[in-house]
Design a protein around this motif. Structure first.
Motif, PDB file in Angstrom:
ATOM      1  N   GLU A  75       1.164  -1.425   0.182  1.00 31.47           N
ATOM      2  CA  GLU A  75       0.130  -0.252  -0.027  1.00 31.47           C
ATOM      3  C   GLU A  75       0.790   1.300  -0.357  1.00 31.47           C
ATOM      4  OE1 GLU A  75      -3.366   1.771   2.909  1.00 31.47           O
ATOM      5  OE2 GLU A  75      -2.043   0.986   4.312  1.00 31.47           O
ATOM      6  N   ILE A  76       0.820   2.222  -0.476  1.00 33.16           N
ATOM      7  CA  ILE A  76       1.291   3.621  -0.827  1.00 33.16           C
ATOM      8  C   ILE A  76       0.068   4.727  -0.345  1.00 33.16           C
ATOM      9  CG2 ILE A  76       2.194   5.447  -1.786  1.00 33.16           C
ATOM     10  CD1 ILE A  76       3.138   3.283  -4.041  1.00 33.16           C
ATOM     11  N   ILE A  77       0.469   5.647   1.008  1.00 33.77           N
ATOM     12  CA  ILE A  77      -0.216   6.437   1.300  1.00 33.77           C
ATOM     13  C   ILE A  77       0.352   7.977   0.368  1.00 33.77           C
ATOM     14  CG2 ILE A  77      -1.430   7.003   3.064  1.00 33.77           C
ATOM     15  CD1 ILE A  77      -1.008   4.961   5.089  1.00 33.77           C
ATOM     16  N   ILE A  78      -0.590   7.729  -0.192  1.00 29.34           N
ATOM     17  CA  ILE A  78      -0.333   8.960  -1.269  1.00 29.34           C
ATOM     18  C   ILE A  78      -0.973  10.488   0.185  1.00 29.34           C
ATOM     19  CG2 ILE A  78      -0.123  10.802  -3.176  1.00 29.34           C
ATOM     20  CD1 ILE A  78       0.180   8.231  -4.326  1.00 29.34           C
ATOM     21  N   GLU A 136       0.193  18.571  -5.674  1.00 23.73           N
ATOM     22  CA  GLU A 136      -0.037  18.741  -7.696  1.00 23.73           C
ATOM     23  C   GLU A 136      -0.548  17.670  -7.393  1.00 23.73           C
ATOM     24  OE1 GLU A 136       2.429  21.542  -8.499  1.00 23.73           O
ATOM     25  OE2 GLU A 136       1.836  23.109  -7.237  1.00 23.73           O
ATOM     26  N   PHE A 137      -1.260  17.633  -9.314  1.00 28.65           N
ATOM     27  CA  PHE A 137      -1.622  16.389  -9.649  1.00 28.65           C
ATOM     28  C   PHE A 137      -0.252  15.667 -10.484  1.00 28.65           C
ATOM     29  CE2 PHE A 137      -2.374  14.710 -13.774  1.00 28.65           C
ATOM     30  CZ  PHE A 137      -2.974  12.958 -13.345  1.00 28.65           C
ATOM     31  N   SER A 138       0.476  17.472 -11.162  1.00 31.41           N
ATOM     32  CA  SER A 138       2.045  16.757 -11.689  1.00 31.41           C
ATOM     33  C   SER A 138       3.162  15.438 -10.595  1.00 31.41           C
ATOM     34  CB  SER A 138       2.180  17.738 -12.017  1.00 31.41           C
ATOM     35  OG  SER A 138       2.696  19.087 -11.070  1.00 31.41           O
ATOM     36  N   LEU A 139       2.614  16.059  -9.445  1.00 29.67           N
ATOM     37  CA  LEU A 139       3.709  15.180  -8.263  1.00 29.67           C
ATOM     38  C   LEU A 139       3.081  13.496  -7.962  1.00 29.67           C
ATOM     39  CD1 LEU A 139       5.694  14.814  -6.374  1.00 29.67           C
ATOM     40  CD2 LEU A 139       4.696  15.745  -4.816  1.00 29.67           C
ATOM     41  N   PHE A 140       1.616  13.969  -8.395  1.00 26.03           N
ATOM     42  CA  PHE A 140       1.197  12.390  -8.074  1.00 26.03           C
ATOM     43  C   PHE A 140       1.087  11.494  -9.045  1.00 26.03           C
ATOM     44  CE2 PHE A 140      -2.764   9.632  -9.146  1.00 26.03           C
ATOM     45  CZ  PHE A 140      -3.379   9.035  -7.207  1.00 26.03           C
ATOM     46  N   SER A 193       3.832   2.387   2.316  1.00 26.22           N
ATOM     47  CA  SER A 193       4.803   3.502   2.531  1.00 26.22           C
ATOM     48  C   SER A 193       3.569   5.044   2.249  1.00 26.22           C
ATOM     49  CB  SER A 193       5.284   3.772   0.918  1.00 26.22           C
ATOM     50  OG  SER A 193       6.816   4.760   0.332  1.00 26.22           O
ATOM     51  N   VAL A 194       4.204   6.361   2.927  1.00 27.01           N
ATOM     52  CA  VAL A 194       3.967   7.076   2.725  1.00 27.01           C
ATOM     53  C   VAL A 194       4.884   8.218   2.158  1.00 27.01           C
ATOM     54  CG1 VAL A 194       3.262   9.073   4.461  1.00 27.01           C
ATOM     55  CG2 VAL A 194       2.496   6.306   5.297  1.00 27.01           C
ATOM     56  N   ILE A 195       4.128   8.788   1.250  1.00 21.21           N
ATOM     57  CA  ILE A 195       3.787  10.094   0.889  1.00 21.21           C
ATOM     58  C   ILE A 195       3.611  11.522   1.049  1.00 21.21           C
ATOM     59  CG2 ILE A 195       4.546  11.278  -1.813  1.00 21.21           C
ATOM     60  CD1 ILE A 195       4.438   8.837  -2.693  1.00 21.21           C
ATOM     61  N   TYR A 196       3.924  12.089   1.541  1.00 13.55           N
ATOM     62  CA  TYR A 196       2.940  13.504   2.163  1.00 13.55           C
ATOM     63  C   TYR A 196       2.945  14.642   0.896  1.00 13.55           C
ATOM     64  CZ  TYR A 196       5.314  12.049   6.573  1.00 13.55           C
ATOM     65  OH  TYR A 196       4.837  11.644   7.671  1.00 13.55           O
ATOM     66  N   TRP A 197       2.041  15.443   1.540  1.00 12.62           N
ATOM     67  CA  TRP A 197       1.563  16.531   0.176  1.00 12.62           C
ATOM     68  C   TRP A 197       2.886  17.008  -1.103  1.00 12.62           C
ATOM     69  CZ3 TRP A 197       2.950  21.419  -0.193  1.00 12.62           C
ATOM     70  CH2 TRP A 197       3.584  22.407   0.941  1.00 12.62           C
ATOM     71  N   ASN A 198       3.673  17.350   0.348  1.00 15.33           N
ATOM     72  CA  ASN A 198       4.549  17.872  -0.917  1.00 15.33           C
ATOM     73  C   ASN A 198       5.921  16.963  -1.089  1.00 15.33           C
ATOM     74  OD1 ASN A 198       6.394  16.710   1.737  1.00 15.33           O
ATOM     75  ND2 ASN A 198       6.886  18.636   2.141  1.00 15.33           N
ATOM     76  N   GLY A 199       5.939  16.033  -0.974  1.00 13.48           N
ATOM     77  CA  GLY A 199       6.607  14.347  -1.916  1.00 13.48           C
ATOM     78  C   GLY A 199       8.117  14.198  -0.393  1.00 13.48           C
ATOM     79  N   ALA A 218      13.868  11.758   2.618  1.00 13.83           N
ATOM     80  CA  ALA A 218      13.879  12.388   1.541  1.00 13.83           C
ATOM     81  C   ALA A 218      12.742  12.725   1.055  1.00 13.83           C
ATOM     82  CB  ALA A 218      14.753  10.797   0.852  1.00 13.83           C
ATOM     83  N   ASN A 219      12.707  13.656  -0.101  1.00  9.09           N
ATOM     84  CA  ASN A 219      11.656  14.422  -0.761  1.00  9.09           C
ATOM     85  C   ASN A 219      12.330  12.848  -2.439  1.00  9.09           C
ATOM     86  OD1 ASN A 219      11.182  16.177  -2.886  1.00  9.09           O
ATOM     87  ND2 ASN A 219       9.765  16.733  -0.617  1.00  9.09           N
ATOM     88  N   ILE A 220      10.760  12.640  -3.018  1.00  5.84           N
ATOM     89  CA  ILE A 220      10.861  12.011  -3.797  1.00  5.84           C
ATOM     90  C   ILE A 220      11.217  12.946  -5.257  1.00  5.84           C
ATOM     91  CG2 ILE A 220       9.479  10.073  -3.009  1.00  5.84           C
ATOM     92  CD1 ILE A 220       7.100  10.924  -4.307  1.00  5.84           C
ATOM     93  N   LYS A 221      10.785  14.853  -4.982  1.00  9.07           N
ATOM     94  CA  LYS A 221      10.790  15.143  -6.191  1.00  9.07           C
ATOM     95  C   LYS A 221      12.294  14.720  -7.137  1.00  9.07           C
ATOM     96  CE  LYS A 221       7.683  18.747  -4.797  1.00  9.07           C
ATOM     97  NZ  LYS A 221       7.281  19.344  -4.539  1.00  9.07           N
ATOM     98  N   LYS A 222      13.642  14.395  -6.955  1.00 11.44           N
ATOM     99  CA  LYS A 222      14.704  14.734  -7.300  1.00 11.44           C
ATOM    100  C   LYS A 222      14.578  13.574  -7.904  1.00 11.44           C
ATOM    101  CE  LYS A 222      19.452  15.210  -6.746  1.00 11.44           C
ATOM    102  NZ  LYS A 222      20.775  14.764  -5.185  1.00 11.44           N
ATOM    103  N   ASP A 223      14.800  12.399  -7.361  1.00 11.36           N
ATOM    104  CA  ASP A 223      15.192  11.169  -7.557  1.00 11.36           C
ATOM    105  C   ASP A 223      14.130  10.200  -8.198  1.00 11.36           C
ATOM    106  OD1 ASP A 223      17.643  11.546  -8.609  1.00 11.36           O
ATOM    107  OD2 ASP A 223      18.382  10.712  -5.475  1.00 11.36           O
ATOM    108  N   GLY A 224      12.572  10.628  -8.440  1.00  7.37           N
ATOM    109  CA  GLY A 224      11.880   9.793  -8.028  1.00  7.37           C
ATOM    110  C   GLY A 224      11.658   8.915  -6.726  1.00  7.37           C
ATOM    111  N   TYR A 225      10.409   8.240  -7.105  1.00  3.05           N
ATOM    112  CA  TYR A 225       9.444   7.447  -5.840  1.00  3.05           C
ATOM    113  C   TYR A 225      10.204   6.353  -5.443  1.00  3.05           C
ATOM    114  CZ  TYR A 225       6.242   4.132  -2.958  1.00  3.05           C
ATOM    115  OH  TYR A 225       6.238   3.561  -1.557  1.00  3.05           O
ATOM    116  N   VAL A 226      10.612   5.321  -6.371  1.00  6.40           N
ATOM    117  CA  VAL A 226      11.247   3.818  -6.174  1.00  6.40           C
ATOM    118  C   VAL A 226      12.112   4.368  -6.045  1.00  6.40           C
ATOM    119  CG1 VAL A 226      11.586   1.649  -7.641  1.00  6.40           C
ATOM    120  CG2 VAL A 226       8.567   2.946  -8.158  1.00  6.40           C
TER     121      VAL A 226
END
Length: 338
Positions: A31-34, A61-65, A256-262, A278-286
């Protein structure tokens, strides 16, 4: 009998604790909690969003999702995408796009809502987007029981909104989403249990989930003293019934949990993002999830070595609640599995 089951569970976890290889954390979680938002329109008294969360407020934002879902395309396993966490998901205007995109990419989708924002129009939008399962939360069957806990909410309005959702689903001839009524077991709602089951059957939901009340993993003594009257006197309905301090917790492995800001979160208890990953915006979630730094902290969480884990009411729970099923629908989402 229940004590013996919990004792066996404790012993097995104690045996497993020393043998935790890193490779088991390099698998996509179940499960991924977004988090669509950490903004909520209610002030529930022992909810950490009310008393203990000090993160900046915002909306994903939808782009991050979309980037998260796109990053999972290469994997055969499709984890459940749960779109809720510290806030009310229906407050994010893009929630329908979130559901639609995850559904289009073969993910089972789940939302838990306080129902204050549910109406005929957005009920149709959620159902049309392909939502897989939803928890409609109402904490009792009277204004006394519901409004005492859900401060800022009105039982009569919530009941009407739930009935509207079910009517729309029936009119659309939709099989999904799987609908579960979620109710906290409090000293006030417990006496209304039979009435709630009867009503749930009448409006044709799939199930009703009576969830054990947590006084909060990090609630102050002052808050506990003020609201302790809500905890049922009957021991069998309490979240913590025995004195076991379970040596491991499976949540950081399965979830896994991803907060609204990544920002990546450790688990569903870390509302304030106290465990810095860490924030996923730089290298992606996985790539971020499977990094050495993140695996180290997830492994520490599995072994309950973070300060956050010490007083956790979920990782040490003996009783999370009970579900009464009225229909055989495989898309029902359990609250959690420790």
């Amino acid at each position: 009998m229940k004590f013996l089951k919990q004792l066996v569970k404790y012993i097995l976890k104690l045996i497993l604790k020393p043998f935790v290889p890193n490779f088991i954390f390099k698998k996509i979680p179940d499960e991924i909690i977004i988090e669509p938002t950490n903004v909520c329109n209610l002030k529930c008294p022992v909810c950490p969003t009310t008393y203990g969360m000090d993160r900046k407020l915002g909306f994903m934002e939808f782009s991050l999702f979309k980037s998260i879902i796109d990053d999972l395309k290469k994997f055969k396993k499709k984890p459940v995408i749960s779109m809720n966490f510290a806030g009310e998901p229906m407050l994010n205007k893009d929630i329908y796009k979130f559901v639609d995109y995850a559904n289009m990419n073969s993910h089972q989708t789940f939302i838990s809502t306080n129902v204050t924002a549910i109406n005929e129009k957005n009920s149709r939008e959620l159902i049309s987007a392909g939502l897989g399962a939803i928890h409609l939360c109402v904490d009792g069957f009277s204004n006394e029981s519901h409004d005492t806990y859900r401060i800022g909410s009105d039982f009569k309005i919530i009941k009407k909104n739930i009935e509207t959702f079910m009517r729309v689903k029936k009119e659309m001839g939709a099989k999904n989403p799987n609908v579960s009524i979620q109710t906290l077991i409090t000293s006030l709602s417990l006496k209304e249990k039979d009435d709630m089951i009867k009503w749930s059957k009448e409006i044709e939901v799939d199930s009703i989930y009576f969830k054990s009340l947590s006084m909060g993993s990090h609630t102050t003594n002052e808050i506990k003293d003020k609201w302790n009257f809500l905890v049922p006197k009957e021991k069998e309905f309490r979240r913590n019934q025995f004195s076991f301090d379970y040596p491991i917790c499976g949540i950081p492995l399965k979830q896994s949990v991803i907060y609204w800001n990544g920002n990546l979160g450790l688990c569903c208890i870390d509302y304030s993002n106290d465990i810095k990953l860490a924030n996923i915006k730089k290298d992606g979630y996985v790539k971020t999830l499977f990094s050495d730094e993140v695996i180290k902290k997830r492994k520490q969480g599995f072994k309950k070595q973070h300060k956050l884990c010490i007083d956790c009411t979920l990782g040490n729970a003996d009783y999370l609640g009970e579900t009464h099923r009225f229909k055989n629908n495989p898309k029902e989402i359990p609250y959690n599995q420790v």
